[in-house]
Design an enzyme around this catalytic site. Structure first.
Site, PDB file in Angstrom:
ATOM      1  N   VAL A  57       4.891   4.113  -6.237  1.00  8.85           N
ATOM      2  CA  VAL A  57       5.461   3.008  -5.469  1.00  8.85           C
ATOM      3  C   VAL A  57       4.316   2.097  -5.023  1.00  8.85           C
ATOM      4  O   VAL A  57       3.352   2.592  -4.431  1.00  8.85           O
ATOM      5  CB  VAL A  57       6.200   3.538  -4.220  1.00  8.85           C
ATOM      6  CG1 VAL A  57       6.610   2.395  -3.299  1.00  8.85           C
ATOM      7  CG2 VAL A  57       7.404   4.375  -4.631  1.00  8.85           C
ATOM      8  N   VAL A  58       4.349   0.789  -5.327  1.00 10.20           N
ATOM      9  CA  VAL A  58       5.359   0.067  -6.041  1.00 10.20           C
ATOM     10  C   VAL A  58       4.955  -0.081  -7.501  1.00 10.20           C
ATOM     11  O   VAL A  58       3.762  -0.074  -7.804  1.00 10.20           O
ATOM     12  CB  VAL A  58       5.588  -1.331  -5.415  1.00 10.20           C
ATOM     13  CG1 VAL A  58       6.111  -1.195  -3.983  1.00 10.20           C
ATOM     14  CG2 VAL A  58       4.303  -2.174  -5.424  1.00 10.20           C
ATOM     15  N   VAL A  74       2.143  -2.423  -9.025  1.00 14.08           N
ATOM     16  CA  VAL A  74       0.786  -2.287  -8.503  1.00 14.08           C
ATOM     17  C   VAL A  74       0.320  -0.831  -8.657  1.00 14.08           C
ATOM     18  O   VAL A  74      -0.511  -0.517  -9.494  1.00 14.08           O
ATOM     19  CB  VAL A  74       0.714  -2.734  -7.020  1.00 14.08           C
ATOM     20  CG1 VAL A  74      -0.650  -2.402  -6.414  1.00 14.08           C
ATOM     21  CG2 VAL A  74       0.997  -4.226  -6.926  1.00 14.08           C
ATOM     22  N   CYS A  75       0.917   0.041  -7.879  1.00 10.88           N
ATOM     23  CA  CYS A  75       0.429   1.421  -7.807  1.00 10.88           C
ATOM     24  C   CYS A  75       0.644   2.165  -9.113  1.00 10.88           C
ATOM     25  O   CYS A  75      -0.094   3.094  -9.432  1.00 10.88           O
ATOM     26  CB  CYS A  75       1.109   2.138  -6.648  1.00 10.88           C
ATOM     27  SG  CYS A  75       0.931   1.207  -5.109  1.00 10.88           S
ATOM     28  N   VAL A  76       1.653   1.772  -9.877  1.00 10.05           N
ATOM     29  CA  VAL A  76       1.867   2.372 -11.196  1.00 10.05           C
ATOM     30  C   VAL A  76       1.154   1.558 -12.274  1.00 10.05           C
ATOM     31  O   VAL A  76       0.425   2.098 -13.096  1.00 10.05           O
ATOM     32  CB  VAL A  76       3.374   2.463 -11.522  1.00 10.05           C
ATOM     33  CG1 VAL A  76       3.597   3.029 -12.919  1.00 10.05           C
ATOM     34  CG2 VAL A  76       4.090   3.311 -10.475  1.00 10.05           C
TER      35      VAL A  76
END
Lengths: 206, 206, 206, 206, 206, 206, 206, 206
Positions: free
Chosen positions: E113-114, E117-119
């Site tokens: 998440v989110v 960005v984070c993935v």
């Protein structure tokens, strides 16, 4: 306990088109613009076809709300046209009210922009004075579906009947035999699927 | 058989903002956060603009529900503010009830989070005591559309009128001529499409 | 003209869970399965939490409709459990009716599968006999939204109140101070967003 | 066979804002107006925050397309501003092209109205000249989702990277420690949910 | 010209769970919270079931982003756990990178998440270094569908494979006969429809 | 204040199928064609199964509206069949009205195309004459959802009960034991999910 | 750089129907059950019509996944039928693989349940071995749209062509003159709108 | 690795309108009929405006597919018109192919009904022969969105560029100064929102 069936009668109905102005139309987002334009013009065409007295009104048309859409002026060159100087509820405008009363009709067919204000306010006022009100929901538009649903709820609780232009035309016409070609032309001009049926039918029966 | 038209009157209306708290807002998923924030602030701005008595209340604001959103505190620095110690239905809180009665108004404009509880419970209680209740549906939010639809159904069956902030503003204002600039500013600040109309209009009329 | 506010009272309410069977659940398509499962269990947990008399019933559970989902049996090991031999409307089953009457409650909280049959039929029957009926819409499911909307319309016209499990819990509880931890646990177990609020709150206040 | 990871670099990026004009914005219907306004301003704010060279351009702003929205002028009082006399593809305007080249940057962050024309045409032209192009999809708008999907397909096939303003901000910032408060303020001003997290956090840690 | 089939191999795969934090989860609005919670836990359960090395990481967990959801800590008490001090892209954190490399696996299963960005950031970085990346799209969430679609487009253009947790489980397991009960339990715990099939099946075959 | 429960009674009910014509069906866009066809045939099959007197009627079947769909003719070879020469509201046709009265039933189950005209008009007329009307919403179709919602609102305000074919079948049947195989066959033929339940059940119990 | 046009050839194509089992079908929620059933049978009918070699396979049909839907068995009484003992990817089953190879065809038309597993896995395997694969997307189903979209992305990246049954039939048939009545019957049986066109056409030309 | 920017050039483009027939149009359900009709006519008007060679073709127009919609015949009285005797892929018709080649253009702008057959097949064939193909997605229609998405995927993988009529017009026109009034009229006639902008603008500048 239920509402009686008040049936539209072409001899007892008038049409009120409220604030279909070029600027205000950019606020309408609960219905696709192509479909909405078609619905408004269909309602105008049926009002003319059934020779219903029709009243046009606008709110502040010299300001950002913009002028009435030109097509409506062209369809109703001789209609009552009340450019309201400030009243938001058209029913609060004496000239408008006089025009409604001058029609002598008890059934009011109303459409406008935006639904919860320009349609709902005169609808509630007219119901309070004993008129039968038929809101043409697909020729009325507003910001989004949540707003529309709230407005519908308020108007129906007060006794308004919700219809769409096609149902209005059918209820006024009563019987195809009154004029097959006239009603067929109205449908052909405003319902692409119906036009296609006629096209195929005509090709095969020629 | 239908409800009479109870029309909002700026001299007889109060605004109740119930539980717009930072934590509870994360539960709201029936409306986009950008739109919801704008609607709540629009309602607050119109309450201030029309000088309506306004009451703020929260539920357990020291716990996970979180504090009232700071913008509301800033808009209403002097409003009645009741941090309820435990009552879920604000109407069960005597201080809140006293504040409502102290306004001396019979028309209550209610919005809050979440719709089926924080809005519906005081709405049903107020209706039971003879108040006219106007629920501002687009400044109220809840978990999902199914829940919202159920709550609307329950409130309208009990006699509440569903409105959105724009309709509330228009019904309170009655006539643009009362203050064109004030109402225009309210719309410009909270309706991007209307702001654009003004921008284009202003550029061309300068 | 409007319905009076009949408020849920934990001392006067019973819960009827109708036909939440493994086979019938595959028919439910108006709500996401993960959400639906959670809602049904949340309703069961709140019934247990508030110690409401609860009645379980099934239709033809030895045929394709399948057995009651095991979680409900586990939550209510001692509840009245009526496996109906054939009656589609549970209210037509004498044993079920006797169980309802034996609770001595006048407020019935009903949920089931499918909404327009297993929920609507006993709802309409109970209303006809003077019970107050609260339909838990988010713990009831059916084939699609069109069917659901039709069923809601029929039940509300007959006087049912539509609620969701969260509203039921809040209206029964009345005041957080009656048991903060108990209600908090119920919400934490069935509302991921609320659980997250508690997680963050707890981390910061430790 | 896959595209390499071209990562946004605040020292090598410029922002192109194309035709966010008051009239053209009324054409945008693939995104809610409140959300869209917020996204465009968020992109503008991040461009300013990261001190990225920013170029504003408009198409026929003296005609019905209307003037650039005033907020953008205010945020970038000293930015290059090219009011194109007629070129639909901004890249065909020599002054615009010169402004792009004058930035000396190879990464172009583009947003505009409408997506398939004002965004897609300069995107395709810039890619053809070897620039890396990052389309900010949520600060770009068009007539409907079908049109948007077609435009995305065309741009991605040509090598554009699709991003949204939040991702752009995060990729430019790289590490919170570069400026926690600055990035936090950007998020708080443009993401209501994030603002709520900060509000609750601040209340508990005070 | 097409990507070759890189098939998940339980002996060569590691799982990266990025920023599933209590605060950040309130930003996720492209997927229903009940479903999302279930998907994240299903992915965690399958990682444990297949004994895949799993790495947990968080961003600023002492600030408004909030702590890692407790369920993940409980499922992986001994997993690598990197609380990043500021790097937005987990791949920029040396400790995280070392943990990934220490697994010795070339297939990375990523969720977080989110999404954009984070993935997406570590996905793009890992692909650039030659890893095979499998994004678990239903255990990753973000602000809205437009943002998600943009992120998917960017990641697939760079060579990531999009999967959902059920497909990951099936591709890792290869053959039911490896352990019918284990895989069945995983499905029963996280797919209500599948649980119902088992319930009915078991009732009839007892 | 609420409507009493008028329960469908197979000894007191007749079915009216209005204008399910090949041409008019191309106008139906508020429901998927595969689903709609199935629903109409399901209603026809249940009318036959319960031996309800059934009346077929068409509007201008020699014109573009097209002939009655052949399946309905085949299912009801001996039913009253009124090809109306022009009346839009079937109730205005004396032959149709006589056929309705000749059934001697007070409960009318109505479906047709399009909802707001061919269904709503005779529904309102029948209600006005004291019949109980049950509109089968999923075997009725129209242009779009906005039109459908308006029509539902008008009919329910007048006292119609909205149902779907499955609910009609269940309310008529009352008890599975009246004929398990017959009702099961009806469901198996028109509900794929139910057919699957039966398939799995049969396989396991053989 | 683009894929060449590999056109379906009825002399070089085989059909693989994977795991259309009564239990698994209850998992399919990305497509309406009535439409899905129709699509699967349409694909089966076209396979038979074009005399394409067809292979049926199931996964664990004696367990909760349930038996193959009986209609498929009836349409293909003599087809290869491989009840896989455990392999999730049908391609891993030697008997299945042998059956595919025995057809001698290079074009594989695949559909099944669920899309991301039972369809995607053999699709990716077949592509890796040089087959041309045509996925029939509307005769394949899965849990939800997010899962479907991910699966489509993975398969198209690997070179699969996405089609629907109608396109498959048209591409195989090439020219109406090869058999007007046969193709017309296929369409009439599975496309209600097309059947209506034929009904109206036939009535007018008789 | 990416596709180069092939830009529409009015001196090198031809328009192919495939199977916009009255019967086939009733199959189109992935786009609203009012909008679709407008888009097809907008494409026709722009073809005429830019004097692009245009080819009309139909499939079995004497059967249920029906005749070409009359509006297209009227707009292009002198265009090549090929009524195909049986070929489903127009490219398989030698007369059609000759007409395409006779235009001497290398850029083909294609639209038709239904998308995955009448548009996709000639698109794939034309690409295979080296033409640049621009599919006008909003003037092409088919059964549903799933089918459309599959067709888009297949065509883009083969190298087609997806556009909508507005983008086509803008890319062909290049610069407003080439003819402000002509392009303005095209937009005014087919984009209600743009017409409104012009109406307001004209009113204020008169």
């Amino acid at each position: 306990m239920s509402k009686p069936y008040v049936r539209l009668d072409k001899n007892n109905a008038a049409v009120l088109l409220v604030d279909h102005q070029a600027g205000l139309l950019s606020l309408v987002r609960d219905i696709d613009p192509d479909r909405f334009k078609n619905n408004v013009l269909a309602l105008a065409d049926l009002a003319k076809y059934f020779k219903l007295p029709t009243i046009l009104t606008t709110s502040f048309e010299t300001g950002p709300n913009g002028p009435l859409v030109p097509e409506l002026k062209e369809i109703f060159p001789d209609a009552s046209y009340i450019a309201r100087p400030g009243q938001i509820n058209a029913w609060d405008n004496e000239e408008f009210l006089a025009a409604v009363k001058a029609t002598g009709k008890k059934q009011l067919i109303i459409a406008g922009v935006v639904t919860e204000v320009c349609v709902a306010f005169p609808t509630l006022s007219a119901l309070a004075e004993g008129y039968d009100v038929f809101v043409v929901t697909d020729a009325s538009g507003t910001f989004n579906e949540l707003t529309r649903d709230s407005a519908w709820e308020r108007m129906t609780a007060a006794g308004a009947q919700l219809m769409t232009w096609f149902g209005v035309a059918c209820e006024l016409h009563r019987d195809w035999r009154n004029d097959i070609e006239g009603l067929g032309a109205l449908f052909s001009n405003h319902i692409p699927d119906y036009r296609n049926l006629i096209t195929s039918y005509t090709a095969l029966t020629k």
